[in-house]
Design an enzyme around this catalytic site. Sequence first.
Site, PDB file in Angstrom:
ATOM      1  N   LYS A  26      28.103  50.082 -52.211  1.00 56.32           N
ATOM      2  CA  LYS A  26      28.417  50.303 -53.624  1.00 56.32           C
ATOM      3  C   LYS A  26      29.870  50.792 -53.783  1.00 56.32           C
ATOM      4  CE  LYS A  26      24.471  48.790 -55.238  1.00 56.32           C
ATOM      5  NZ  LYS A  26      23.241  49.172 -54.707  1.00 56.32           N
TER       6      LYS A  26
HETATM    7  C1  LIG Z   1      21.707  48.995 -54.958  1.00 58.25           C
HETATM    8  C2  LIG Z   1      20.875  48.832 -56.185  1.00 58.25           C
HETATM    9  C3  LIG Z   1      19.774  49.654 -56.457  1.00 58.25           C
HETATM   10  C4  LIG Z   1      19.214  50.609 -55.475  1.00 58.25           C
HETATM   11  O1  LIG Z   1      20.121  51.555 -55.032  1.00 58.25           O
HETATM   12  P1  LIG Z   1      19.681  52.480 -53.795  1.00 58.25           P
HETATM   13  O2  LIG Z   1      20.660  53.608 -53.866  1.00 58.25           O
HETATM   14  O3  LIG Z   1      19.861  51.633 -52.564  1.00 58.25           O
HETATM   15  O4  LIG Z   1      18.297  52.901 -54.011  1.00 58.25           O
HETATM   16  C5  LIG Z   1      19.133  49.527 -57.669  1.00 58.25           C
HETATM   17  N1  LIG Z   1      19.512  48.606 -58.572  1.00 58.25           N
HETATM   18  C6  LIG Z   1      20.548  47.772 -58.332  1.00 58.25           C
HETATM   19  C7  LIG Z   1      20.924  46.786 -59.383  1.00 58.25           C
HETATM   20  C8  LIG Z   1      21.239  47.839 -57.125  1.00 58.25           C
HETATM   21  O5  LIG Z   1      22.245  46.996 -56.872  1.00 58.25           O
END
Ligand SMILES: *Cc1c(COP(=O)(O)O)cnc(C)c1O
Length: 386
Positions: free
Chosen positions: A188
Amino acid sequence: MTDLPFLPFALPDLGDDEIAEVVDTLKSGWITTGPKAKRFEQAFADFLGDPQIECIAVNSATAGLHLALEAIGLAPGDEVITTTHTFTATAEVVRYLGADVKLVDIDPATLNIDIAAIEAAITPKTRAILPVHYAGLAVDMLAILDIARRHGLRVIEDAAHALPTTLEKELIGTLGSDATVFSFYANKTMTTGEGGMLVTRNAELAKRARVMRLHGMSRDAFDRFTAKVPSWYYEIVAPGFKYNLTDIAAALGLHQLKRLPGFQLRREQIARRYHEAFADLPLILPPDAPAGDTHSWHLYVVRLSDDAAITRDAFIEGMYAAGIGCSVHYVPLHLHPYWRDRYGLTPEQFPHSQKAYERTVSLPLYTAMSDADVERVVASVRGMFV
Ligand SMILES: *Cc1c(COP(=O)(O)O)cnc(C)c1O
């Protein structure tokens, strides 16, 4: 074929400050949730810039979404409306609570949830809308909040892609929804390895989420060692979860957050370069944020035009052969066996998502890329069309 090293689709950008802070944490004797998690929550609140907003650090965005939905009292018999064009985490949390997911199609211009489709999906059972700011481009939250107001619905934002993203110059996380959840997963826009932040102006929601974050204890481990009540005493008020963020992770977050504005500028710069380099190709390029607003550029998603002479799969294979990793965001939920079978979904119900899926490729875009890496992606993409 290429002699260059493989360029992965995504890589974290962790510097000496992050590493030193983790080492400091390891040597401090306090490695789980403690002073650094608290500092990280405070720093995140400062970043959002509104003293009314409470920030609750969690070990994933999935956990944060689960806590937010639990805190609004979501229960079996309820329905939550969300987009089919997302990661399964957005929707699975609804099922954790025994409620049902109403998937809807996207706006083909933005790949964000289709506002008209939300309105059409509302039933007497609808409790909440769960929009995703796809790729880091803000959803039309003003329209969603208006629908929610008119129908008495809650709104929880999946902002896993949207840090930092603005809508009409306001940061996502500061708009009028019930709660917003960010992700610090490894790929991210900033990372703690695994982690997330639930943010809300609703004090009741925040209180419930804090309790449920750690086993349903009436206070968290850090408070136990600073409050006047005997340090060993706690009460269990609900069967909670184990969703707290460690200080090791928060150590990374403290420095990643400081670097976030610089990260966004670099992502923007790479996106601009791609826009310019691909303008003449048979590709639909991702839309920019409206003038004056910020796109986080978590993802750079191109779509092959109808007249492109190459398929999506051949494009990705060609990029791999050139030593470049690509991805697809997403295999829409309506195509996954669980969601398809549970709700009897077909591609015809989601024509825009289906078409986007068949033609999309996400290109590498991350701050650890050098200018030479960016030019390598440019040359390889252009090479797919000669
Ligand atoms: C990465 C992601 C999540 C989940 O995030 P985590 O921190 O891995 O639980 C949820 N929604 C979207 C759209 C994502 O890209």
